[in-house]
Every structure is written in structure tokens, then in C-alpha cells.
Motif scaffolding. Structure first.
Motif, mmCIF file in Angstrom:
data_model
loop_
_atom_site.group_PDB
_atom_site.id
_atom_site.type_symbol
_atom_site.label_atom_id
_atom_site.label_comp_id
_atom_site.label_asym_id
_atom_site.label_seq_id
_atom_site.Cartn_x
_atom_site.Cartn_y
_atom_site.Cartn_z
ATOM 1 N N ALA A 275 0.834 -1.199 0.000
ATOM 2 C CA ALA A 275 0.000 0.000 0.000
ATOM 3 C C ALA A 275 0.872 1.253 0.000
ATOM 4 N N GLY A 276 0.583 2.166 -0.926
ATOM 5 C CA GLY A 276 1.300 3.432 -1.002
ATOM 6 C C GLY A 276 2.622 3.387 -1.743
ATOM 7 N N GLU A 277 3.100 2.201 -2.126
ATOM 8 C CA GLU A 277 4.387 2.099 -2.806
ATOM 9 C C GLU A 277 4.278 2.439 -4.289
ATOM 10 N N ARG A 278 5.443 2.802 -4.852
ATOM 11 C CA ARG A 278 5.558 3.108 -6.274
ATOM 12 C C ARG A 278 6.751 2.350 -6.844
ATOM 13 N N LYS A 279 6.704 2.096 -8.142
ATOM 14 C CA LYS A 279 7.814 1.437 -8.813
ATOM 15 C C LYS A 279 7.980 2.043 -10.195
ATOM 16 N N ARG A 280 9.243 2.282 -10.565
ATOM 17 C CA ARG A 280 9.556 2.938 -11.835
ATOM 18 C C ARG A 280 10.229 1.944 -12.780
ATOM 19 N N PHE A 281 9.902 2.078 -14.063
ATOM 20 C CA PHE A 281 10.498 1.286 -15.131
ATOM 21 C C PHE A 281 10.802 2.238 -16.279
ATOM 22 N N SER A 282 11.914 2.028 -16.968
ATOM 23 C CA SER A 282 12.199 2.928 -18.087
ATOM 24 C C SER A 282 13.126 2.273 -19.097
ATOM 25 N N PHE A 283 13.080 2.812 -20.319
ATOM 26 C CA PHE A 283 14.091 2.499 -21.307
ATOM 27 C C PHE A 283 14.484 3.782 -22.015
ATOM 28 N N THR A 284 15.744 3.834 -22.429
ATOM 29 C CA THR A 284 16.228 4.929 -23.264
ATOM 30 C C THR A 284 16.734 4.345 -24.568
ATOM 31 N N VAL A 285 16.581 5.095 -25.637
ATOM 32 C CA VAL A 285 17.107 4.706 -26.929
ATOM 33 C C VAL A 285 17.725 5.948 -27.568
ATOM 34 N N THR A 286 18.957 5.773 -28.018
ATOM 35 C CA THR A 286 19.688 6.865 -28.660
ATOM 36 C C THR A 286 19.759 6.584 -30.160
ATOM 37 N N PHE A 287 19.366 7.584 -30.951
ATOM 38 C CA PHE A 287 19.273 7.454 -32.393
ATOM 39 C C PHE A 287 20.504 8.056 -33.067
ATOM 40 N N PRO A 288 20.891 7.536 -34.223
ATOM 41 C CA PRO A 288 21.998 8.126 -34.967
ATOM 42 C C PRO A 288 21.523 9.351 -35.749
ATOM 43 N N VAL A 289 21.904 10.509 -35.305
ATOM 44 C CA VAL A 289 21.483 11.739 -35.967
ATOM 45 C C VAL A 289 22.705 12.580 -36.315
#
Length: 289
Positions: A275-289
């Protein structure tokens, strides 16, 4: 009707729909498109967010504390309208909160926020799941973005997925959408997987562990996308015969096991928030520009 939010900087332009907080386009400022276009002849998805389950449940039915609930593959978030909470030049944030409709199939008070942000040629997609109720809340979460295969400007070149840790993770086959309990030899050789349509004749390649938190998807002698994952220990790769996309899917939680139980909290790599907890998930992607 769904609305589109656009974020952009000197390198990239991203369109995000309010339906499912799903990306609809990724383009470099020179006009190259990197995201699958959702061609209905193959698959209408582009980059769905998977919640509160990843993959299938037996007979599309979950048990939560012994009570059955109908749940389609990959959950309901991708089919729900999110609210746009933040709209800035290079950042937008969409939120989905529990409702009477969601409680009928998932009896928890949750908040799911999905933020897309740009920093130069790097896109970050971050999600936060919050348990706003009083009871422990089990769930699975995943990202499912589909990138072009072949990549822009790389027609005819071999494409590979390279694991930064150089591993050869075993894969877990799917049986009617559910995970077999068998582990099969890795298709990776010293962290390198040469892509070919035949790899996906029997559905996705699922690697429950060992792939690490960084990989590169690219064409030999051509463009490469660099990925980094946070709190996403599972990886799947998927395409459909004849389609021009590769899904790179980092997850925390998988489909139910074939022949296993239906209880949500018992699925492989399931999350449980107090109860009351949070959880984070993420991804990053770098493009050739």
C-alpha cells in the motif's frame, strides 16, 4: 477521440497518443522514420504499454486471491484513454487511474504514469506504477516498441541485436502464448544475434534473464540504435513474417507458464507493491542523428 501530443528538439520529433500513452511516430529532423507504422495487414500496434499483465493468461483468465477475472493478452492499459498531465516542448506525461471499469477486471486502486522525454538524440520512456489502495497489488509491466526492420537507409544490410554483456541467454519458448517451462539453447553467439525472419516463425523469442540492461540494434555498416533498460530484467524480441518491424520488448513480468497456475502474483517475475508504494520502469534509446 484520442489526441496526439508532440514533443521535439533539434534532433527528434515524437508523437504520443492519449490512447494507451502509445507512441505513434519517431522521426529525426531530417525526416527519417524509425517507428513501425501500424499497418493493419500485420499488426496495428506501434509501441503499446503492457499493464497489469505481460503476455497471456490461461484462457484469458487471471486469478487474484483466488477470484477469476477476464484479462486479455498484455492487459488493458493499451486500450484505455490516458489523461495528458504534462505537455512541454520536449516532455509529455500521460496518466491512467483506476476506475469502476478497471476495478471490474483488476480490483486495485492504481495510478500508471507514462512520460516521454527527449535529451538530444536520446528518447526516454519512463513509467511509474503506484498502489493507491490498502492491499498488496500484484502486476506485470512491459514496453513493446516496434522499430523498423530494415532501419532507414539500411535496406539489404544484415541487422543484428548485440547484448552489451556478451551473454548467450537461454530462451523460453511460447506454447499458445504461454511460457513453456523448458529452456532452449541461446540463439546469441557471444552476445550477437543475426536477425532473420525465420527466427519468429513460432512467435516471440523470450529471454527471462541474462540479457543485461544494455543492447544495440542496428545494421552492419549502417545505423544503430543504443538501448538502456531500468528495472526491466526480461527481454523479448518479436516480428511477424513479412512485416517490416522488430519489437524490442523489455519487461518486468512475463506470460503465465504453460501448465502453471493462474494466480497473478505467482507469474514469473511478478511485481507486488505494498500500500502506497511506487515502482519505476524505463528504457532509453539513442538514435543516430
Amino acid at each position: 477521440m484520442p489526441s496526439l501530443a508532440r514533443i521535439e528538439n533539434a534532433c527528434l520529433s515524437i508523437d504520443v497518443s492519449s490512447l494507451g500513452a502509445e507512441m505513434q511516430a519517431i522521426a529525426t529532423r531530417e525526416g527519417a522514420d524509425w517507428l513501425w507504422n501500424g499497418d493493419a495487414a500485420f499488426w496495428t500496434g506501434r509501441a503499446p504499454v503492457l499493464f497489469p499483465i505481460v503476455g497471456k493468461a490461461p484462457d484469458d483468465t487471471l486469478l487474484i486471491d483466488g477470484k477469476p477475472y477476464a484479462m486479455a493478452q498484455h492487459g488493458f492499459a493499451r486500450r484505455r484513454e490516458f489523461s495528458l498531465d504534462t505537455a512541454a516542448a520536449a516532455r509529455c506525461r500521460h496518466t491512467l487511474e483506476a476506475s469502476d471499469e478497471t476495478r471490474a477486471v483488476y480490483p486495485f486502486d492504481f495510478r500508471l504514469s507514462v512520460e516521454h522525454s527527449l535529451d538530444g538524440p536520446t528518447l526516454t520512456v519512463a513509467a511509474e506504477v503506484e498502489n493507491r489502495g490498502r492491499e498488496p497489488m500484484p502486476f506485470g509491466f512491459g514496453f513493446h516498441p516496434a522499430f523498423l526492420w530494415p532501419l532507414p537507409g539500411a535496406e539489404g544490410r544484415p541487422h543484428t541485436v548485440m547484448l552489451a554483456n556478451g551473454s548467450e541467454p537461454k530462451r523460453q519458448p511460447l506454447v499458445k502464448g504461454l511460457l513453456s517451462r523448458d529452456r532452449q539453447p541461446s540463439p546469441f553467439e557471444k552476445g550477437r544475434l543475426l536477425l532473420a525472419p525465420g527466427l519468429f516463425e513460432n512467435d516471440a523469442l523470450v529471454f527471462p534473464e541474462g540479457t543485461g540492461n544494455r543492447l544495440a540494434y542496428g545494421a552492419e555498416g549502417g545505423p544503430t540504435l543504443e538501448f538502456r533498460f531500468e528495472n526491466l530484467p526480461n527481454l523479448a524480441l518479436w516480428s511477424k513474417p513479412g512485416a517490416r518491424f522488430l519489437c524490442i520488448e523489455p519487461w518486468h513480468g512475463t506470460a503465465a507458464e504453460h501448465g502453471g497456475g493462474r494466480e497473478l502474483r505467482d507469474r514469473p517475475f511478478a511485481n507486488v507493491l505494498a500500500a502506497g508504494e511506487r515502482k519505476r520502469f524505463s528504457f532509453t534509446v539513442t538514435f543516430p542523428v
